[in-house]
Enzyme design. Structure first.
Site, PDB file in Angstrom:
ATOM      1  N   LYS A 105       0.695  -0.587  -0.050  1.00 33.61           N
ATOM      2  CA  LYS A 105      -0.224  -0.124  -0.282  1.00 33.61           C
ATOM      3  C   LYS A 105       0.752   1.534  -0.234  1.00 33.61           C
ATOM      4  O   LYS A 105       1.541   1.603   1.277  1.00 33.61           O
ATOM      5  CB  LYS A 105      -0.954  -0.073   1.872  1.00 33.61           C
ATOM      6  CG  LYS A 105      -1.725  -1.371   1.280  1.00 33.61           C
ATOM      7  CD  LYS A 105      -2.519  -1.073   2.245  1.00 33.61           C
ATOM      8  CE  LYS A 105      -3.854  -2.494   2.679  1.00 33.61           C
ATOM      9  NZ  LYS A 105      -4.456  -2.531   4.179  1.00 33.61           N
ATOM     10  N   GLY A 134      -7.556  -4.409   2.410  1.00 36.63           N
ATOM     11  CA  GLY A 134      -8.739  -3.995   2.806  1.00 36.63           C
ATOM     12  C   GLY A 134      -8.159  -3.729   3.858  1.00 36.63           C
ATOM     13  O   GLY A 134      -6.738  -3.972   4.616  1.00 36.63           O
ATOM     14  N   ALA A 138      -1.956  -8.679   9.407  1.00 33.29           N
ATOM     15  CA  ALA A 138      -1.099 -10.238   9.339  1.00 33.29           C
ATOM     16  C   ALA A 138      -1.347 -10.954  10.026  1.00 33.29           C
ATOM     17  O   ALA A 138      -1.807 -12.291  10.025  1.00 33.29           O
ATOM     18  CB  ALA A 138       0.049  -9.775   8.922  1.00 33.29           C
ATOM     19  N   LYS A 189      -4.567   5.892   3.922  1.00 32.14           N
ATOM     20  CA  LYS A 189      -5.956   5.526   5.220  1.00 32.14           C
ATOM     21  C   LYS A 189      -4.164   5.292   6.189  1.00 32.14           C
ATOM     22  O   LYS A 189      -4.381   5.661   7.055  1.00 32.14           O
ATOM     23  CB  LYS A 189      -6.702   4.296   5.616  1.00 32.14           C
ATOM     24  CG  LYS A 189      -6.092   2.995   4.495  1.00 32.14           C
ATOM     25  CD  LYS A 189      -4.965   2.234   6.098  1.00 32.14           C
ATOM     26  CE  LYS A 189      -4.376   1.536   5.134  1.00 32.14           C
ATOM     27  NZ  LYS A 189      -3.399   0.628   6.479  1.00 32.14           N
ATOM     28  N   SER A 252      -1.286  -1.837  14.088  1.00 31.89           N
ATOM     29  CA  SER A 252      -0.920  -0.883  13.206  1.00 31.89           C
ATOM     30  C   SER A 252       0.391  -0.677  13.511  1.00 31.89           C
ATOM     31  O   SER A 252       0.394   0.467  14.810  1.00 31.89           O
ATOM     32  CB  SER A 252      -2.507  -0.702  13.167  1.00 31.89           C
ATOM     33  OG  SER A 252      -1.910   0.609  12.080  1.00 31.89           O
ATOM     34  N   ARG A 253       0.801  -0.774  12.644  1.00 34.43           N
ATOM     35  CA  ARG A 253       2.245  -0.284  13.285  1.00 34.43           C
ATOM     36  C   ARG A 253       2.117   1.537  12.628  1.00 34.43           C
ATOM     37  O   ARG A 253       2.935   2.440  12.779  1.00 34.43           O
ATOM     38  CB  ARG A 253       3.275  -0.840  11.911  1.00 34.43           C
ATOM     39  CG  ARG A 253       3.418  -1.052  10.908  1.00 34.43           C
ATOM     40  CD  ARG A 253       4.227  -1.915   9.552  1.00 34.43           C
ATOM     41  NE  ARG A 253       3.679  -2.944  10.332  1.00 34.43           N
ATOM     42  CZ  ARG A 253       3.497  -3.914   8.990  1.00 34.43           C
ATOM     43  NH1 ARG A 253       4.692  -3.753   8.151  1.00 34.43           N
ATOM     44  NH2 ARG A 253       3.647  -5.262   9.164  1.00 34.43           N
ATOM     45  N   VAL A 277       8.290  -1.917   8.343  1.00 36.08           N
ATOM     46  CA  VAL A 277       7.752  -0.489   7.225  1.00 36.08           C
ATOM     47  C   VAL A 277       6.626   0.626   8.107  1.00 36.08           C
ATOM     48  O   VAL A 277       5.445  -0.645   8.361  1.00 36.08           O
ATOM     49  CB  VAL A 277       7.491  -1.277   5.889  1.00 36.08           C
ATOM     50  CG1 VAL A 277       6.207  -2.238   5.647  1.00 36.08           C
ATOM     51  CG2 VAL A 277       7.645   0.173   5.019  1.00 36.08           C
ATOM     52  N   GLU A 279       3.941   2.552   6.442  1.00 32.81           N
ATOM     53  CA  GLU A 279       3.882   2.719   4.933  1.00 32.81           C
ATOM     54  C   GLU A 279       2.834   4.338   5.337  1.00 32.81           C
ATOM     55  O   GLU A 279       3.333   5.049   4.256  1.00 32.81           O
ATOM     56  CB  GLU A 279       2.926   2.112   4.608  1.00 32.81           C
ATOM     57  CG  GLU A 279       3.747   0.479   3.978  1.00 32.81           C
ATOM     58  CD  GLU A 279       4.822   0.449   2.959  1.00 32.81           C
ATOM     59  OE1 GLU A 279       4.949   2.011   2.869  1.00 32.81           O
ATOM     60  OE2 GLU A 279       4.497  -0.579   2.230  1.00 32.81           O
TER      61      GLU A 279
END
Ligand SMILES: NC(=O)c1ccc[n+]([C@@H]2O[C@H](COP(=O)([O-])OP(=O)(O)OC[C@H]3O[C@@H](n4cnc5c(N)ncnc54)[C@H](O)[C@@H]3O)[C@@H](O)[C@H]2O)c1
Length: 331
Positions: A105, A134, A138, A189, A252-253, A277, A279
């Site tokens: 993403k 979506g 993971a 997002k 969520s990183r 990462v 993003e």
């Protein structure tokens, strides 16, 4: 059953590879990092997903030729900054007509290209591109929790093929022909998740988080509409769905990285601490540039950018954003 080559052995690539292998598909995983392949082959485990057991029949390779040749789907699962270089290296082994799916993403910061645009640029216009995006952490897919995802492509036949291969009792896949909209959602997002994290890091509560999700969605819709994407996409799984999960989940990183920035760390220190990462930071320059290019007001993006660049202090961010010019909600 399909034969799938997965490029990238990070948490998302490996969780999807496991899911596909478990449901009977023939899966080969490649990584640019040789030690990663050695460790996966030797242990059947991924260090960042310790509860996940990888199926014995899954194969691993250090050769791009092996992961790309003779596959029904070639799946790009490397972080966005490596999509171009990986595609360039794999091009010789990916024929025109190949279905190529992407789960990274982001928007490239100097070209403003989405991931499938980069893939078309590198692999040629004849590959059949599908973006898979979506609300999908993971960590949850790795332990078979119920998940939904969108297989997006103007090539509906390719999208439906990917839908069929990825569907199983724990994964429900929808198609959407608005591939560009789905990708713009996926990139933006993550910037909103940074904002949600910054807000938490500053000690703000659920009211502020709800405001960021709602007003963040407004910013995403405004930019997406100006870029010619479908508004409906932004209210679907790849838009609102992913925005909610990214802004609220412990997994969520981007959210975590934002929290650390809100607590006073620099962006660089925060990324180091997260260790994977982030993003949202990669997408930030393109989000700012696109809002300028299309003349769309995006205050959340603007303040996150100012904070990350050290132009404002985190303690001033809330005051600045709350004291903007008064306006109508539906403007
Ligand atoms: N993790 C998730 O839950 C999730 C869910 C949906 C989408 N995504 C997206 O998938 C993409 C990958 O995310 P991730 O969580 O797997 O990231 P990650 O940080 O776990 O990925 C790191 C992996 O990138 C690969 N890599 C490292 N250097 C490379 C290089 N020079 N060239 C090519 N590959 C290299 C390696 O396989 C490494 O393990 C991101 O764009 C992310 O936004 C992730």
């Amino acid at each position: 059953m399909a034969s799938v080559g997965v490029l990238g052995a990070g948490t998302w690539g490996i969780a999807l590879a496991r899911m596909l292998s478990k449901t009977g598909h023939d899966v080969t995983v490649w990584s640019a990092i040789a030690e990663e392949i050695d460790s996966l082959s030797a242990t059947g485990k991924h260090p960042k997903l310790p509860h996940m057991v990888l199926p014995a029949q899954m194969r691993y390779t250090k050769e791009l030729k092996e992961v790309c040749t003779g596959k029904d789907i070639v799946l790009f699962a490397v972080p966005s900054v490596f999509v171009r270089s990986t595609a360039r290296a794999a091009k010789a082994f990916i024929p025109q007509g190949q279905i190529v799916a992407d789960v990274a993403k982001g928007i490239e910061s100097d070209t403003f290209m989405t991931m499938t645009q980069i893939l078309a640029d590198e692999l040629g216009p004849g590959v059949r591109l599908v973006a898979l995006s979506g609300p999908t952490h993971a960590e949850e897919v790795a332990v078979d929790l119920a998940t939904t995802i969108v297989a997006a492509s103007p090539d509906l036949e390719a999208a439906e093929y990917v839908q069929n291969v990825f569907s199983n009792e724990n994964m429900r896949v929808y198609t959407n022909e608005d591939m560009h909209g789905v990708e713009i959602c996926g990139a933006l997002k993550n910037v909103m998740a940074l904002a949600a994290g910054i807000s938490s890091g500053l000690g703000q509560g659920d009211n502020a988080k709800a405001a960021i999700i709602t007003r963040g969605l407004s910013e995403m819709v405004r930019l997406g509409s100006a870029m010619g994407c479908s508004r409906e996409t932004f209210f679907g799984l790849a838009g609102l769905g992913d925005l909610v999960v990214t802004c609220t989940s412990e997994h969520s990183r981007n959210n975590r990285c934002g929290q650390l920035i809100g607590q006073g760390l620099t962006a660089e220190q925060a990324v180091k601490e997260v260790g994977m990462v982030v993003e949202g930071l990669n997408a930030l320059p393109a989000a700012v540039a696109l809002s300028e290019k299309y003349g769309v007001e995006m205050p959340i993006v603007e303040y996150v950018d100012a904070l990350v660049k050290g132009k404002i202090e985190s303690r001033d961010a809330v005051r600045l954003i709350m004291n903007r010019k008064k306006k109508d909600e539906t403007d």
